[in-house]
Design a protein around this motif. Structure first.
Motif, mmCIF file in Angstrom:
data_model
loop_
_atom_site.group_PDB
_atom_site.id
_atom_site.type_symbol
_atom_site.label_atom_id
_atom_site.label_comp_id
_atom_site.label_asym_id
_atom_site.label_seq_id
_atom_site.Cartn_x
_atom_site.Cartn_y
_atom_site.Cartn_z
ATOM 1 N N LEU A 1 -18.838 13.544 -3.002
ATOM 2 C CA LEU A 1 -17.964 14.287 -2.972
ATOM 3 C C LEU A 1 -16.786 14.857 -3.105
ATOM 4 O O LEU A 1 -16.723 15.837 -2.982
ATOM 5 C CB LEU A 1 -18.069 13.841 -1.422
ATOM 6 C CG LEU A 1 -18.887 14.232 0.059
ATOM 7 C CD1 LEU A 1 -18.660 13.766 1.949
ATOM 8 C CD2 LEU A 1 -19.974 15.548 0.819
ATOM 9 N N LEU A 2 -16.134 13.396 -3.487
ATOM 10 C CA LEU A 2 -15.080 13.624 -4.542
ATOM 11 C C LEU A 2 -15.654 13.680 -5.403
ATOM 12 O O LEU A 2 -14.504 14.877 -6.774
ATOM 13 C CB LEU A 2 -14.009 12.304 -4.864
ATOM 14 C CG LEU A 2 -13.774 11.876 -3.066
ATOM 15 C CD1 LEU A 2 -13.306 10.263 -2.836
ATOM 16 C CD2 LEU A 2 -12.645 12.796 -3.024
ATOM 17 N N LYS A 3 -16.889 13.975 -6.375
ATOM 18 C CA LYS A 3 -17.069 14.271 -7.465
ATOM 19 C C LYS A 3 -17.122 15.848 -7.713
ATOM 20 O O LYS A 3 -17.517 16.372 -8.471
ATOM 21 C CB LYS A 3 -18.110 13.676 -8.045
ATOM 22 C CG LYS A 3 -18.554 14.181 -9.225
ATOM 23 C CD LYS A 3 -17.598 13.367 -10.715
ATOM 24 C CE LYS A 3 -17.364 13.878 -11.495
ATOM 25 N NZ LYS A 3 -17.043 13.670 -13.004
ATOM 26 N N LEU A 4 -18.239 16.473 -5.851
ATOM 27 C CA LEU A 4 -18.307 17.742 -6.396
ATOM 28 C C LEU A 4 -17.343 18.567 -6.397
ATOM 29 O O LEU A 4 -16.727 19.403 -6.676
ATOM 30 C CB LEU A 4 -19.125 17.684 -4.914
ATOM 31 C CG LEU A 4 -20.974 17.287 -4.993
ATOM 32 C CD1 LEU A 4 -21.370 17.508 -3.681
ATOM 33 C CD2 LEU A 4 -21.412 18.495 -5.826
ATOM 34 N N ASP A 5 -16.170 17.648 -5.724
ATOM 35 C CA ASP A 5 -15.035 18.637 -4.915
ATOM 36 C C ASP A 5 -14.545 18.684 -6.761
ATOM 37 O O ASP A 5 -13.023 20.087 -6.948
ATOM 38 C CB ASP A 5 -13.736 17.813 -3.802
ATOM 39 C CG ASP A 5 -14.370 18.436 -2.781
ATOM 40 O OD1 ASP A 5 -14.882 18.916 -2.737
ATOM 41 O OD2 ASP A 5 -13.327 17.647 -1.835
ATOM 42 N N GLU A 6 -14.337 17.616 -7.340
ATOM 43 C CA GLU A 6 -13.805 18.105 -8.885
ATOM 44 C C GLU A 6 -14.191 19.061 -10.069
ATOM 45 O O GLU A 6 -13.827 19.557 -10.311
ATOM 46 C CB GLU A 6 -13.584 16.417 -9.604
ATOM 47 C CG GLU A 6 -13.309 16.214 -11.139
ATOM 48 C CD GLU A 6 -12.656 15.435 -11.638
ATOM 49 O OE1 GLU A 6 -12.985 14.525 -12.734
ATOM 50 O OE2 GLU A 6 -13.711 14.192 -10.726
ATOM 51 N N MET A 7 -15.635 18.420 -9.873
ATOM 52 C CA MET A 7 -16.435 20.237 -10.546
ATOM 53 C C MET A 7 -16.514 21.332 -9.834
ATOM 54 O O MET A 7 -16.142 22.079 -10.912
ATOM 55 C CB MET A 7 -18.126 19.451 -10.497
ATOM 56 C CG MET A 7 -18.075 18.063 -11.200
ATOM 57 S SD MET A 7 -19.977 17.471 -11.283
ATOM 58 C CE MET A 7 -20.587 18.761 -12.358
ATOM 59 N N ALA B 1 -33.540 14.249 -15.080
ATOM 60 C CA ALA B 1 -32.887 15.066 -15.618
ATOM 61 C C ALA B 1 -31.420 14.691 -16.244
ATOM 62 O O ALA B 1 -31.332 15.302 -16.960
ATOM 63 C CB ALA B 1 -32.295 16.309 -14.813
ATOM 64 N N GLU B 2 -31.266 13.394 -15.658
ATOM 65 C CA GLU B 2 -30.281 12.693 -15.917
ATOM 66 C C GLU B 2 -29.860 12.158 -17.140
ATOM 67 O O GLU B 2 -29.636 12.680 -18.684
ATOM 68 C CB GLU B 2 -29.271 11.666 -15.669
ATOM 69 C CG GLU B 2 -28.270 10.936 -15.522
ATOM 70 C CD GLU B 2 -27.963 9.947 -15.088
ATOM 71 O OE1 GLU B 2 -27.357 8.988 -15.594
ATOM 72 O OE2 GLU B 2 -28.674 9.387 -13.322
ATOM 73 N N GLU B 3 -31.709 11.617 -17.652
ATOM 74 C CA GLU B 3 -31.738 10.853 -19.413
ATOM 75 C C GLU B 3 -32.601 12.440 -20.224
ATOM 76 O O GLU B 3 -31.193 12.356 -21.308
ATOM 77 C CB GLU B 3 -33.365 9.958 -19.053
ATOM 78 C CG GLU B 3 -33.294 9.207 -17.914
ATOM 79 C CD GLU B 3 -34.266 8.004 -18.023
ATOM 80 O OE1 GLU B 3 -35.497 8.941 -18.083
ATOM 81 O OE2 GLU B 3 -34.342 6.961 -17.363
ATOM 82 N N LEU B 4 -32.854 13.391 -19.715
ATOM 83 C CA LEU B 4 -32.641 14.650 -21.093
ATOM 84 C C LEU B 4 -31.385 15.123 -20.936
ATOM 85 O O LEU B 4 -31.016 15.174 -22.417
ATOM 86 C CB LEU B 4 -33.764 15.488 -20.003
ATOM 87 C CG LEU B 4 -35.395 15.404 -19.558
ATOM 88 C CD1 LEU B 4 -35.876 16.228 -19.080
ATOM 89 C CD2 LEU B 4 -35.901 15.009 -21.335
ATOM 90 N N LEU C 1 -24.523 16.380 -12.507
ATOM 91 C CA LEU C 1 -24.906 17.410 -11.748
ATOM 92 C C LEU C 1 -25.464 16.532 -11.600
ATOM 93 O O LEU C 1 -25.818 15.730 -10.369
ATOM 94 C CB LEU C 1 -24.123 18.492 -11.628
ATOM 95 C CG LEU C 1 -25.721 19.046 -10.332
ATOM 96 C CD1 LEU C 1 -23.907 19.007 -9.291
ATOM 97 C CD2 LEU C 1 -25.715 20.573 -11.096
ATOM 98 N N ALA C 2 -26.127 15.538 -12.396
ATOM 99 C CA ALA C 2 -27.267 14.761 -12.403
ATOM 100 C C ALA C 2 -27.270 13.146 -11.592
ATOM 101 O O ALA C 2 -27.597 12.970 -10.369
ATOM 102 C CB ALA C 2 -28.506 14.391 -13.766
ATOM 103 N N GLN C 3 -25.855 13.531 -12.073
ATOM 104 C CA GLN C 3 -25.749 11.423 -11.616
ATOM 105 C C GLN C 3 -24.996 11.657 -10.271
ATOM 106 O O GLN C 3 -25.510 10.504 -9.669
ATOM 107 C CB GLN C 3 -24.897 11.547 -12.713
ATOM 108 C CG GLN C 3 -24.833 10.990 -13.944
ATOM 109 C CD GLN C 3 -23.758 10.560 -14.414
ATOM 110 O OE1 GLN C 3 -22.594 11.073 -14.444
ATOM 111 N NE2 GLN C 3 -23.835 9.942 -16.053
ATOM 112 N N VAL C 4 -24.822 13.283 -9.914
ATOM 113 C CA VAL C 4 -24.510 13.804 -8.392
ATOM 114 C C VAL C 4 -25.263 13.451 -7.705
ATOM 115 O O VAL C 4 -24.908 12.935 -6.524
ATOM 116 C CB VAL C 4 -23.628 14.681 -8.422
ATOM 117 C CG1 VAL C 4 -23.308 15.225 -7.256
ATOM 118 C CG2 VAL C 4 -21.610 15.102 -9.339
#
Length: 893
Positions: free
Chosen positions: A413-419, A335-338, A373-376
């Motif tokens: 977890l930090l990235k999810l909080d940021e998003m 998904a990330e590549e797409l 989101l795919a990277q996460v």
């Protein structure tokens, strides 16, 4: 060298020259002068007032640059804090240093960096000059205006950190001592370096991650979020600089500070310590051309990549919920590549006259969000796959794998909080995160303890207590079986389960049992089976570990307690489990009856049938979890979450630092009150604790409800009544029933004074309990006719206990009336009532009701939906599946 003193070396030619430090702000410059004064004469040009020292010549720097002695200097340190006059004299200082073979260091904080500044410094006349760019300085005195010093101020003043907005702001902190070390090393190194040195973290910390480090150092710190303007810290960072630290240890610096609460420590105002507001510089992204195909079908390709990418993310989540973490990670990677393809195509080939600019921008944002989101998901699910390999014993280097994956999970977890804060998460994922917010919160607060708990710093051994809450005890239920679990480098050993009488039969010394057990059950010794009799479960766990050691010689690192509700919650996810050894089909509905059937038939102390069935059941559940298709790990996580919140699963550890974290996060069943003391606030507290001493399972048939009546008089005095209504539904022929012989205890606020006790609405005579075993166990002892009351103190709370019996097919109403010493100020403009309700481990959802009578001159404000104002009186009704904190505010009419 003595006492760790730093020895500095200047060139032989200019070693006798003084040192010049120019710093109008004075914070770093004066600290540098203090470091150098023992070995050099220092001329300090500063606006900061200094203590007199024979080796420091202080030249005050107010509005204009003062006259600086025209000496030769071995080193010139010029601190730039945005002053134009500092830049204007810089070329003169550089030329003077060149004439005397001196060295010039230009030092500037990130807050005053700009492209214009470094274009100016690129002039050839400054090529011999060293440049140091440093981050946001924090130290013991918290003098600089930045967020870390603001956190230090808040921790000391309020024991609470207020994080601006969603806590995703970037921070570049550096401990003052670390900065001075780099400055001195750069200045006095024999190797002359004239490039740029960056003294700040290569990768910025987020505000929330720094706050979590504060909380790790002091687990009692509270964290809250508020909406306030703060600085944007996307600072300009010039090219071609050398970082002084590959990985900056901010925790090490913070641990050197005194963060203890001291509200009067500062004369500086909160506003002065808050970080300054800055404007975010604009930045551009370069988009690379990935595929030649976009020349032909840009729009079609964009739509296809977006749709397929979204579908792959859904498949990734589905497989992750089913425990297929490797597949989930691969789907997310595709998904990330797409999304990368779609983003590149869209940014380069959207025809301007074909789509509206707003639509183009929206589509571009969707692709960037999808890629993030795919990277996460790739990072998270890859880490979970590594964890599963460690658990299964297939990791070749579990310690290293765990360390790396743990760091990845933290960042995820930090990235999810940021998003989430930026409202970038899809609604379906937002809903999933919301459903699991409690578990995520616990993970964030306890994740730093996992290397120790899981045996990555030495093998760990845990005592598992299986408690039957149908024979309710203060810690959750009668301990019928126990297990020993070894964990080493994340791999769980075999869980050995034993009947509790196996261990109790080996006790060779007398351990005096608690008063209630010995007096009303007739216990002669304190055995493992009764070790959870205290109202505080951390005390119970310590007793259990101690008694186990005396009985079996086993030493454990912690105690984990589970009751029948926990196993039922897990079975509700697994469905029907076949226990082949007993040819039984076990479900959440029939689990208890089947367990009792195999435990009680032909039972005698020392038999193993109870532990044998439990061992077979748990083994079958583990097999079902690993082999059964369609088991949702998300539902399993929710079942564990429910069990933790409702205290059917509790953790206590021998390590005091780990235990403190688990206590403040309410994971141990401790009697603990972490509320802050606020002006004109009544912090009420109520816990009710039953101990079934009838050697039966009457709680299977028992219903109880709790009510509380609080009266705050017009003068501010407080009187209370707490009531428990019992209804014993068991009959003479009930399999597990009988009279409910109960030692009940009420946990009350500090200083509560018992006035009287009523049973079935009739006041009864009371007297202090006779707790001396030599008296009440004597052959000629005659108990007093009055109700004996035991009063104790637990962690600042008053505990009142007594014995009662609720016969079969009967009910009983028990009330206690008491006063508290605290008085509400009736002349103040407002007051608050804060009630902390403590739920007993092992209980279900007891109904609870509150009636609160308040002074006539006040009115309630901001009432919750479950609270009704009847004019001078409030009513509130709820159930107690977990602890409750009820806060009601009042203001004068």
């Amino acid at each position: 060298m003595k006492h760790g003193r730093i020895h500095l070396v200047a060139s032989e030619e200019n070693s006798s020259y003084p040192i010049l430090i120019i710093d109008k702000n004075g914070i770093v410059g004066s600290s540098l002068a203090d470091k150098l004064k023992e070995q050099f004469l220092v001329v300090l040009v500063s606006g900061k007032e200094l203590d007199i020292h024979k080796n420091i010549i202080h030249i005050p720097y107010r509005k204009k640059i003062p006259v600086i002695p025209d000496n030769s200097y071995s080193h010139i340190f010029t601190f730039y804090n945005g002053e134009e006059e500092t830049l204007e004299m810089l070329s003169v200082l550089v030329k003077k240093a060149q004439d005397t073979n001196g060295k010039v260091l230009f030092l500037t904080p990130l807050t005053h960096n700009s492209p214009a500044l470094f274009r100016r410094l690129d002039d050839h006349i400054y090529h011999s000059m060293g440049i140091i760019v440093y981050g946001e300085v924090f130290d013991e005195e918290a003098r600089s205006a930045n967020m870390v010093n603001y956190f230090i101020y808040q921790a000391r003043k309020n024991a609470k950190l207020e994080i601006p907005n969603e806590g995703m702001g970037k921070l570049y902190p550096v401990y003052l001592a670390d900065l001075l070390m780099v400055i001195i090393a750069a200045a006095f190194s024999e190797e002359r370096k004239n490039g740029k040195i960056f003294v700040f973290p290569k990768h910025p910390f987020s505000e929330i991650s720094v706050a979590r480090i504060f909380q790790k150092i002091n687990p009692e710190l509270k964290i809250d979020f508020n909406k306030r303007k703060t600085r944007s810290s996307d600072y300009f960072i010039p090219d071609n600089g050398e970082y002084a630290f590959d990985s900056y240890d901010i925790e090490g610096g913070l641990r050197k500070l005194d963060l203890s609460e001291s509200p009067k420590r500062y004369s500086t105002s909160e506003k002065q310590l808050s970080a300054p507001i800055q404007r975010r510089p604009y930045s551009h992204r370069l988009i690379l051309l990935l595929l030649v195909l976009i020349l032909l079908f840009p729009l079609l390709l964009v739509l296809i990549t977006g749709a397929v990418g979204a579908g792959l993310l859904s498949l990734s989540l589905r497989d992750a919920e089913g425990g297929k973490f490797q597949n989930a990670s691969q789907y997310a990677h595709f998904a990330e590549e797409l999304f990368q393809v779609g983003e590149t195509v869209g940014n380069n080939y959207y025809p301007a006259d074909f789509l509206a600019p707003v639509a183009v921008q929206k589509l571009d944002e969707n692709f960037r969000t999808g890629k993030q989101l795919a990277q996460v998901e790739v990072d998270l699910f890859s880490s979970l796959y590594v964890f599963s390999n460690i658990y299964n014993g297939t990791s070749s280097n579990p310690k290293n794998d765990f360390s790396k994956s743990l760091a990845t999970v933290k960042n995820t977890l930090l990235k999810l909080d940021e998003m989430k804060a930026q409202n970038q998460l899809p609604q379906n994922l937002q809903a999933r995160l919301s459903d699991n917010s409690y578990m995520i919160y616990l993970l964030e607060n306890t994740i730093d303890t996992s290397p120790q708990i899981l045996g990555f710093q030495g093998e760990k051994k845990y005592l598992i207590l299986f408690q039957n809450n149908m024979e309710l005890r203060p810690g959750g239920g009668f301990i019928g079986s126990y297990g020993i679990l070894d964990i080493n480098n994340g791999k769980f050993g075999k869980l050995d389960i034993h009947d509790v009488y196996d261990a109790d039969g080996k006790l060779t010394t007398h351990i005096e049992p608690p008063f209630g057990l010995r007096r009303y059950e007739g216990a002669s010794h304190f055995f493992l089976r009764d070790s959870n009799f205290a109202v505080d479960n951390t005390v119970n766990a310590a007793a259990s570990a101690d008694i186990l050691s005396r009985e079996t010689g086993e030493k454990v690192d912690g105690v984990i307690t589970v009751d029948t509700n926990f196993i039922k919650n897990i079975l509700s996810v697994l469905g029907t489990v076949t226990v082949n050894d007993y040819k039984e089909q076990v479900t959440a509905d029939n689990f208890y009856l089947l367990t009792q059937k195999h435990a009680e038939e032909n039972f005698f102390p020392g038999s193993t049938q109870k532990s044998d069935f439990l061992r077979s059941l748990l083994s079958s559940m583990q097999e079902s979890l690993s082999e059964k298709k369609g088991v949702s790990y998300l539902k399993l996580s929710r079942a564990i979450e429910q069990s933790i919140k409702e205290k059917h699963l509790q953790f206590v550890f021998v390590d005091s630092a780990i235990q403190k974290i688990f206590t403040v996060n309410n994971l141990s069943g401790a009697v603990w009150d972490g509320r802050q003391i606020n002006d004109n606030t009544f912090d009420d507290f109520l816990g009710t604790v039953d101990a079934n001493l009838g050697q039966n399972k009457t709680n299977y048939y028992l219903h109880r409800s709790i009510s509380q009546n609080v009266t705050i008089s017009d003068s501010g005095q407080i009187d209370e009544e707490a009531t428990i209504n019992y209804q014993n539904m068991s009959k003479k022929n009930s399999v597990f029933g009988g009279d409910y012989k109960n030692y009940v205890r009420f946990i009350l606020p500090t200083g509560a004074d018992l006035k009287f006790v009523s049973i079935d609405n009739k006041q009864v005579a009371i007297t202090s309990a006779i707790t001396d075993p030599s008296l009440f166990s004597a052959a000629n002892f005659h108990p007093p006719s009055a109700l004996e009351i035991e009063t104790t103190e637990v962690n600042g709370k008053e505990v009142v206990g007594f014995f009662l019996i609720v016969a079969i097919e009967s009910s009983k109403k028990v009330s206690i009336n008491y006063t508290v010493p605290q008085i509400i100020s009736a002349t103040a403009p407002s007051f608050s009532y804060d009630l902390l309700l403590r739920k007993q481990p092992g209980t279900d959802q007891d109904p609870y009701s509150l009636t609160l009578s308040y002074p006539n001159k006040f009115k309630p404000i901001d009432l919750g939906r479950d609270t009704v104002d009847l004019g001078g009186k409030l009513t509130y009704e709820t159930a107690l599946p977990e602890d409750r904190d009820i806060n009601i505010k009042f203001s004068q009419k």
